[in-house]
Design a protein around this motif. Structure first.
Motif, PDB file in Angstrom:
ATOM      1  N   GLY A  53       1.008  -1.199  -0.080  1.00 44.86           N
ATOM      2  CA  GLY A  53       0.108  -0.056   0.035  1.00 44.86           C
ATOM      3  C   GLY A  53       0.918   1.345  -0.002  1.00 44.86           C
ATOM      4  O   GLY A  53       2.061   1.241  -0.132  1.00 44.86           O
ATOM      5  N   GLY A  54       0.377   2.396   0.153  1.00 42.62           N
ATOM      6  CA  GLY A  54       0.982   3.719   0.193  1.00 42.62           C
ATOM      7  C   GLY A  54       1.093   4.282  -1.390  1.00 42.62           C
ATOM      8  O   GLY A  54       0.705   3.654  -2.062  1.00 42.62           O
ATOM      9  N   GLU A  55       1.817   5.473  -1.296  1.00 41.29           N
ATOM     10  CA  GLU A  55       1.693   6.202  -2.601  1.00 41.29           C
ATOM     11  C   GLU A  55       2.308   5.206  -3.715  1.00 41.29           C
ATOM     12  O   GLU A  55       1.724   5.342  -4.920  1.00 41.29           O
ATOM     13  N   PHE A  56       3.198   4.433  -3.419  1.00 38.03           N
ATOM     14  CA  PHE A  56       3.999   3.869  -4.776  1.00 38.03           C
ATOM     15  C   PHE A  56       3.696   2.475  -5.022  1.00 38.03           C
ATOM     16  O   PHE A  56       4.007   1.752  -5.793  1.00 38.03           O
ATOM     17  N   LYS A  57       2.598   2.104  -3.959  1.00 38.48           N
ATOM     18  CA  LYS A  57       2.202   0.703  -4.257  1.00 38.48           C
ATOM     19  C   LYS A  57       0.592   0.634  -4.040  1.00 38.48           C
ATOM     20  O   LYS A  57       0.047  -0.457  -3.365  1.00 38.48           O
ATOM     21  N   ALA A  58       0.082   1.640  -4.554  1.00 39.56           N
ATOM     22  CA  ALA A  58      -1.395   1.658  -4.340  1.00 39.56           C
ATOM     23  C   ALA A  58      -2.234   0.538  -4.964  1.00 39.56           C
ATOM     24  O   ALA A  58      -3.251   0.360  -4.446  1.00 39.56           O
ATOM     25  N   CYS A  59      -1.806   0.029  -5.933  1.00 38.07           N
ATOM     26  CA  CYS A  59      -2.235  -0.962  -6.839  1.00 38.07           C
ATOM     27  C   CYS A  59      -1.500  -1.886  -7.454  1.00 38.07           C
ATOM     28  O   CYS A  59      -0.413  -1.339  -7.894  1.00 38.07           O
ATOM     29  N   TYR A  60      -1.650  -3.360  -7.484  1.00 38.19           N
ATOM     30  CA  TYR A  60      -0.729  -4.127  -8.112  1.00 38.19           C
ATOM     31  C   TYR A  60      -1.513  -4.849  -9.181  1.00 38.19           C
ATOM     32  O   TYR A  60      -2.492  -5.242  -9.363  1.00 38.19           O
ATOM     33  N   LEU A  61      -0.662  -4.734 -10.457  1.00 40.25           N
ATOM     34  CA  LEU A  61      -1.099  -5.303 -11.600  1.00 40.25           C
ATOM     35  C   LEU A  61      -0.174  -6.469 -12.098  1.00 40.25           C
ATOM     36  O   LEU A  61       1.150  -6.435 -11.956  1.00 40.25           O
ATOM     37  N   PHE A  62      -0.956  -7.704 -12.700  1.00 40.92           N
ATOM     38  CA  PHE A  62      -0.133  -8.678 -13.113  1.00 40.92           C
ATOM     39  C   PHE A  62      -0.754  -9.019 -14.641  1.00 40.92           C
ATOM     40  O   PHE A  62      -2.023  -9.066 -14.599  1.00 40.92           O
ATOM     41  N   SER A  63       0.140  -9.737 -15.164  1.00 40.20           N
ATOM     42  CA  SER A  63      -0.368 -10.187 -16.608  1.00 40.20           C
ATOM     43  C   SER A  63      -1.111 -11.434 -16.711  1.00 40.20           C
ATOM     44  O   SER A  63      -0.388 -12.523 -16.243  1.00 40.20           O
ATOM     45  N   VAL A  64      -2.230 -11.586 -17.217  1.00 39.65           N
ATOM     46  CA  VAL A  64      -2.854 -12.737 -17.481  1.00 39.65           C
ATOM     47  C   VAL A  64      -2.084 -14.023 -18.402  1.00 39.65           C
ATOM     48  O   VAL A  64      -2.179 -15.114 -18.251  1.00 39.65           O
ATOM     49  N   ASN A  65      -1.311 -13.185 -19.263  1.00 33.70           N
ATOM     50  CA  ASN A  65      -0.272 -14.127 -19.903  1.00 33.70           C
ATOM     51  C   ASN A  65       0.733 -14.762 -19.294  1.00 33.70           C
ATOM     52  O   ASN A  65       1.407 -15.658 -20.015  1.00 33.70           O
ATOM     53  N   GLN A  66       0.867 -14.469 -17.956  1.00 35.27           N
ATOM     54  CA  GLN A  66       2.155 -15.196 -17.318  1.00 35.27           C
ATOM     55  C   GLN A  66       1.331 -16.418 -16.537  1.00 35.27           C
ATOM     56  O   GLN A  66       2.012 -17.204 -15.978  1.00 35.27           O
ATOM     57  N   TYR A  67      -0.006 -16.570 -16.467  1.00 33.22           N
ATOM     58  CA  TYR A  67      -0.746 -17.347 -15.971  1.00 33.22           C
ATOM     59  C   TYR A  67      -0.375 -18.856 -16.156  1.00 33.22           C
ATOM     60  O   TYR A  67      -0.307 -19.782 -15.289  1.00 33.22           O
ATOM     61  N   PRO A  68      -0.247 -19.179 -17.339  1.00 30.41           N
ATOM     62  CA  PRO A  68       0.064 -20.596 -17.823  1.00 30.41           C
ATOM     63  C   PRO A  68       1.338 -21.091 -17.325  1.00 30.41           C
ATOM     64  O   PRO A  68       1.503 -22.047 -16.889  1.00 30.41           O
ATOM     65  N   PHE A  69       2.417 -20.105 -17.047  1.00 32.64           N
ATOM     66  CA  PHE A  69       3.697 -20.518 -16.612  1.00 32.64           C
ATOM     67  C   PHE A  69       3.567 -20.829 -15.305  1.00 32.64           C
ATOM     68  O   PHE A  69       3.961 -22.003 -15.017  1.00 32.64           O
ATOM     69  N   TRP A  70       2.911 -20.150 -14.430  1.00 27.28           N
ATOM     70  CA  TRP A  70       2.520 -20.495 -12.921  1.00 27.28           C
ATOM     71  C   TRP A  70       1.730 -21.908 -12.834  1.00 27.28           C
ATOM     72  O   TRP A  70       2.048 -22.494 -12.015  1.00 27.28           O
ATOM     73  N   ARG A  71       0.746 -21.871 -13.695  1.00 26.17           N
ATOM     74  CA  ARG A  71      -0.311 -22.954 -13.456  1.00 26.17           C
ATOM     75  C   ARG A  71       0.734 -24.326 -13.652  1.00 26.17           C
ATOM     76  O   ARG A  71       0.383 -25.285 -13.186  1.00 26.17           O
ATOM     77  N   ASP A  72       1.421 -24.194 -14.723  1.00 31.16           N
ATOM     78  CA  ASP A  72       2.265 -25.376 -15.155  1.00 31.16           C
ATOM     79  C   ASP A  72       3.007 -25.613 -13.893  1.00 31.16           C
ATOM     80  O   ASP A  72       3.519 -27.033 -13.597  1.00 31.16           O
ATOM     81  N   LEU A  73       3.776 -24.689 -13.320  1.00 31.83           N
ATOM     82  CA  LEU A  73       4.552 -25.168 -12.143  1.00 31.83           C
ATOM     83  C   LEU A  73       3.740 -25.626 -11.074  1.00 31.83           C
ATOM     84  O   LEU A  73       4.423 -26.643 -10.017  1.00 31.83           O
ATOM     85  N   TYR A  74       2.423 -25.284 -10.805  1.00 40.65           N
ATOM     86  CA  TYR A  74       1.801 -25.538  -9.532  1.00 40.65           C
ATOM     87  C   TYR A  74       0.456 -25.642  -9.955  1.00 40.65           C
ATOM     88  O   TYR A  74      -0.586 -25.253  -9.704  1.00 40.65           O
ATOM     89  N   PRO A  75       0.238 -27.049 -10.702  1.00 40.22           N
ATOM     90  CA  PRO A  75      -1.314 -27.424 -11.187  1.00 40.22           C
ATOM     91  C   PRO A  75      -2.287 -27.766  -9.986  1.00 40.22           C
ATOM     92  O   PRO A  75      -3.402 -27.850 -10.453  1.00 40.22           O
ATOM     93  N   ASN A  76      -1.612 -28.141  -8.921  1.00 42.20           N
ATOM     94  CA  ASN A  76      -2.474 -28.433  -8.022  1.00 42.20           C
ATOM     95  C   ASN A  76      -3.051 -27.486  -7.130  1.00 42.20           C
ATOM     96  O   ASN A  76      -3.926 -27.716  -5.947  1.00 42.20           O
ATOM     97  N   LEU A  77      -2.652 -26.104  -7.261  1.00 36.86           N
ATOM     98  CA  LEU A  77      -3.515 -25.226  -6.482  1.00 36.86           C
ATOM     99  C   LEU A  77      -4.768 -24.776  -7.035  1.00 36.86           C
ATOM    100  O   LEU A  77      -4.999 -25.041  -8.320  1.00 36.86           O
TER     101      LEU A  77
END
Length: 211
Positions: A53-77
């Protein structure tokens, strides 16, 4: 680029080294617009304001395009948007094309690209292993925090559209690499050190390597 999902968290508590810790990393999609305030996203849990939070971390953005990479690493989540702790899941967000200081229209808000996410123990707890911390660093696609210049609402399918390019800056990808590089590139530090989108604490950290 478009908003795929808006995500907020309720406080979640877990034990870490025999101490009770509260976190807002367990974000879930919401079917209503979210409001980007100057310090945080309205209604979203920010448990430790020393690092979130705070001025420089008010909101966090992440790319949907990176989801396949993480799902492949952690398929059971249990995979839903917000899994990487982001308030906004964005289509085609590319950290190599996001420059520190860039200004974007985001729903009815105006935001400025600030700094990459640095993963912490709460992130490791969510994924069930500390291995994820080094995997996140090695992968390099960190997502980005933004500073809210004009508050406003954001909903799914809103555009994330650049309205001002910051010249002579580093991309979020380059800054993330710089933060974890064993041998810091002093030219890149010089390039970023006076950028108004960088918090003072990070500037101090980088200036140490200029000695």
């Amino acid at each position: 680029m478009k908003v795929i999902s808006t995500n907020i968290a309720q406080p979640t508590t877990f034990l870490w080294n025999d101490k009770e810790v509260t976190t807002g990393i367990y974000k879930k999609p919401t079917d209503v617009p979210i409001y980007l305030g100057k310090e945080d996203v309205r209604g979203d849990e920010v448990s430790d304001r020393r690092v979130h939070g705070g001025e420089f971390k008010a909101c966090y953005l992440f790319s949907v395009n990176q989801y396949p990479f993480w799902r492949d690493l952690y398929p059971n989540l249990d995979w839903t948007y917000g899994m990487l702790g982001e308030n906004l899941t964005i289509e085609n967000l590319n950290e190599k094309q996001l420059y520190v200081g860039d200004i974007y229209k985001l729903g009815s808000a105006i935001v400025q690209v600030t700094i990459p996410r640095e993963p912490c123990f709460k992130f490791a707890h969510k994924f069930g292993t500390e291995d994820v911390l080094q995997q996140f660093i090695d992968h390099g696609y960190s997502g980005t925090y933004v500073r809210v210049l004009e508050e406003g609402y954001v909903k799914s399918n809103d555009d994330f559209q650049r309205i001002e390019l910051r010249k002579d800056s580093l991309s979020i990808f380059e800054l993330f690499e710089l933060l974890y590089a064993e041998n810091k590139n002093k030219t890149n530090i010089t390039k970023i050190i006076d950028n108004e989108a960088i918090p003072k604490k990070l500037k101090k950290r980088l200036k140490f390597f200029m000695k």
